[in-house]
Design an enzyme around this catalytic site. Structure first.
Site, mmCIF file in Angstrom:
data_model
loop_
_atom_site.group_PDB
_atom_site.id
_atom_site.type_symbol
_atom_site.label_atom_id
_atom_site.label_comp_id
_atom_site.label_asym_id
_atom_site.label_seq_id
_atom_site.Cartn_x
_atom_site.Cartn_y
_atom_site.Cartn_z
ATOM 1 C CB SER A 29 -0.816 -0.164 1.308
ATOM 2 O OG SER A 29 -1.574 1.290 1.531
ATOM 3 C CE LYS A 54 -8.076 -18.477 16.156
ATOM 4 N NZ LYS A 54 -7.490 -19.145 17.298
ATOM 5 C CB SER A 79 -16.211 -16.467 20.696
ATOM 6 O OG SER A 79 -14.951 -15.940 20.220
ATOM 7 N N GLY A 181 -3.584 -13.204 20.564
ATOM 8 C CA GLY A 181 -4.679 -13.553 21.543
ATOM 9 C C GLY A 181 -4.360 -14.882 22.231
ATOM 10 C CD GLU A 207 -2.162 -8.733 24.942
ATOM 11 O OE1 GLU A 207 -2.406 -9.932 25.348
ATOM 12 O OE2 GLU A 207 -0.768 -8.078 25.343
ATOM 13 C CG ASP A 213 -3.462 -12.563 28.052
ATOM 14 O OD1 ASP A 213 -3.100 -13.572 28.016
ATOM 15 O OD2 ASP A 213 -4.352 -11.942 27.337
ATOM 16 C CE LYS A 278 -10.449 1.765 -2.206
ATOM 17 N NZ LYS A 278 -10.983 3.123 -1.298
#
Length: 332
Positions: A29, A54, A79, A181, A207, A213, A278
Site C-alpha cells: 500500500s 484459523k 466464539s 490472543g 495486542e 495478558d 479496500k
C-alpha cells in the site's frame, strides 16, 4: 522449557494443508508505506477460507486426526473464527463437527458455523465452554477435541502463514508484526520465522490494550490471566483468549516485543485499511496496523534501520454494522 512444536512440525503442516487452504496474497500500500516511511508487506489472511488464518490450524489438526485412524467427529469450543474453521475442515473431510459457542459470540460468526458450514452448535454460558465441550466429547465415541490455540497440531498449522510469507517476500523482512490472543498464530509463526531468518528478523506481537495478558506475561516471565479474571469487551473480539502453557513458552523465548493498541486506534486503523486498501479486515487485524503506526514502534524500531516490515492481517470476519457504530461512538 521445551516447545510443543518444532520447525519440522510447521514444515510438515505446510505440506499437509496445501491442498486445502488458500495461498493468501501479500499486498502493498503506497499509503501505509508513505505514512510509516517503510516498505510494508501485508499478509492478507482475510482472504483465507472461512475468513481467517484459523482454517490452517483446524485443517492440520483434522488431517492428523484422520491420518491417525480417527473419523468419528471433531469437537471444539470457540466464539467464532476457530469455530468456523473447524466446521469447514470437518465438512471438507466428511467428519461431523461439534462446536460449543458462548452465548455472547458474534451473531454473524454463529450463523456462519451453523448455516454455512453445517456444524452442530451447542450454546453455553461463557464460563462453561470447556465443561460443555467435555460433555459433548463424552457422548461421541472416538471423537477428537481440538483446542483453538493450545493444540500443537493447530499451532503448527497456523505457522504455515509465515511459511508462505517467507516464500512470497524472498529477502528477509526486518520486522514482522503479528496479532496475539491465545497465541496459536504468534507462536506457530515465530517458530517458522526464527527457523528461516533467525535473529535477522524482529518479531513484534500486537495486542489490544484492555486485554493485555500477553504483554504482562511477556514482561513478567510468568503466565498471566485477564485482570479481574475476565476479558474486557474489546472490539478485537478474536484476541481476547489468553496465552496458555503451550503457546507462552514459544512467545517468551522467540518473540522480541509485545505492544498494545487502544480501542480507538484499533478502530481507526481498521477503517484506514478498509478505505485505503479496500480489504475488509476485522478489528483484530487492525491491531497489527495500529502497532505499525504507533509512536512506540517508531521509537523502538526506527525506519532508517528497520525498513522492510511485514504485517499479518489475521482475518476479515467482521460485523460491519456494529463496527461502524463503534467507530462513530469513538469519533473515528
Amino acid at each position: 522449557m521445551p516447545h510443543c512444536i518444532s520447525s519440522a512440525d510447521v514444515d510438515a503442516a505446510y505440506e499437509r494443508v496445501k491442498p486445502y487452504v488458500t495461498r493468501t496474497p501479500v499486498l502493498t500500500s503506497t499509503f501505509f508505506s508513505t505514512i510509516s516511511s517503510r516498505d510494508v508487506q501485508f499478509k492478507c489472511e482475510a482472504f483465507q477460507k472461512t475468513g481467517s488464518f484459523k482454517f490452517r490450524g483446524a485443517t492440520n489438526a483434522t488431517r492428523m486426526y484422520i491420518e491417525g485412524g480417527g473419523g468419528a467427529a471433531v469437537v471444539t469450543h470457540s466464539s467464532g473464527n476457530h469455530a468456523q474453521a473447524l466446521a469447514l475442515a470437518g465438512s471438507m473431510n466428511d467428519i461431523p463437527a461439534h462446536i460449543i459457542m458462548p452465548n455472547n459470540a458474534p451473531e454473524a460468526k454463529r450463523r456462519a458455523v451453523e448455516d454455512t458450514y453445517k456444524a452442530n452448535v451447542t450454546i453455553c454460558d461463557p464460563t462453561k465452554r470447556q465443561e460443555t465441550a467435555d460433555g459433548v466429547l463424552a457422548s461421541l465415541d472416538g471423537a477428537e477435541f481440538i483446542h483453538p490455540s493450545e493444540d500443537p497440531r493447530v499451532i503448527a498449522g497456523q505457522g504455515t502463514v509465515s511459511k508462505e510469507f517467507i516464500e512470497q517476500c524472498g529477502e528477509p523482512l526486518d520486522v514482522v508484526i503479528i496479532p496475539v490472543g491465545g497465541g496459536g498464530l504468534a507462536s506457530g509463526n515465530s517458530v517458522a520465522l526464527r527457523a528461516a531468518w533467525g535473529d535477522n528478523v524482529k518479531i513484534v506481537l500486537a495486542e489490544p490494550e484492555i486485554v493485555d495478558d500477553a504483554k504482562r506475561s511477556f514482561e513478567s516471565g510468568e503466565l498471566q490471566g485477564h485482570e479481574g479474571g475476565a476479558a474486557k469487551p474489546s472490539v478485537a473480539d478474536g484476541l481476547k483468549t489468553t496465552l496458555g502453557p503451550n503457546t507462552f513458552p514459544i512467545v517468551k523465548d522467540l518473540c522480541d516485543d509485545i505492544m498494545t493498541v487502544s480501542e480507538k486506534e484499533i478502530l481507526r486503523c481498521t477503517k484506514l485499511v478498509w478505505e485505503r486498501m479496500k480489504v475488509m479486515i476485522e478489528p483484530s487485524a487492525g491491531v497489527g496496523v495500529g502497532v505499525l503506526l504507533s509512536d512506540e514502534f517508531k521509537e523502538k524500531y526506527p525506519a532508517g534501520k528497520y525498513k522492510r516490515v511485514g504485517v499479518v492481517l489475521c482475518g476479515g470476519n467482521v460485523d460491519v454494522g456494529k463496527t461502524i457504530v463503534k467507530m462513530q461512538e469513538m469519533g473515528v
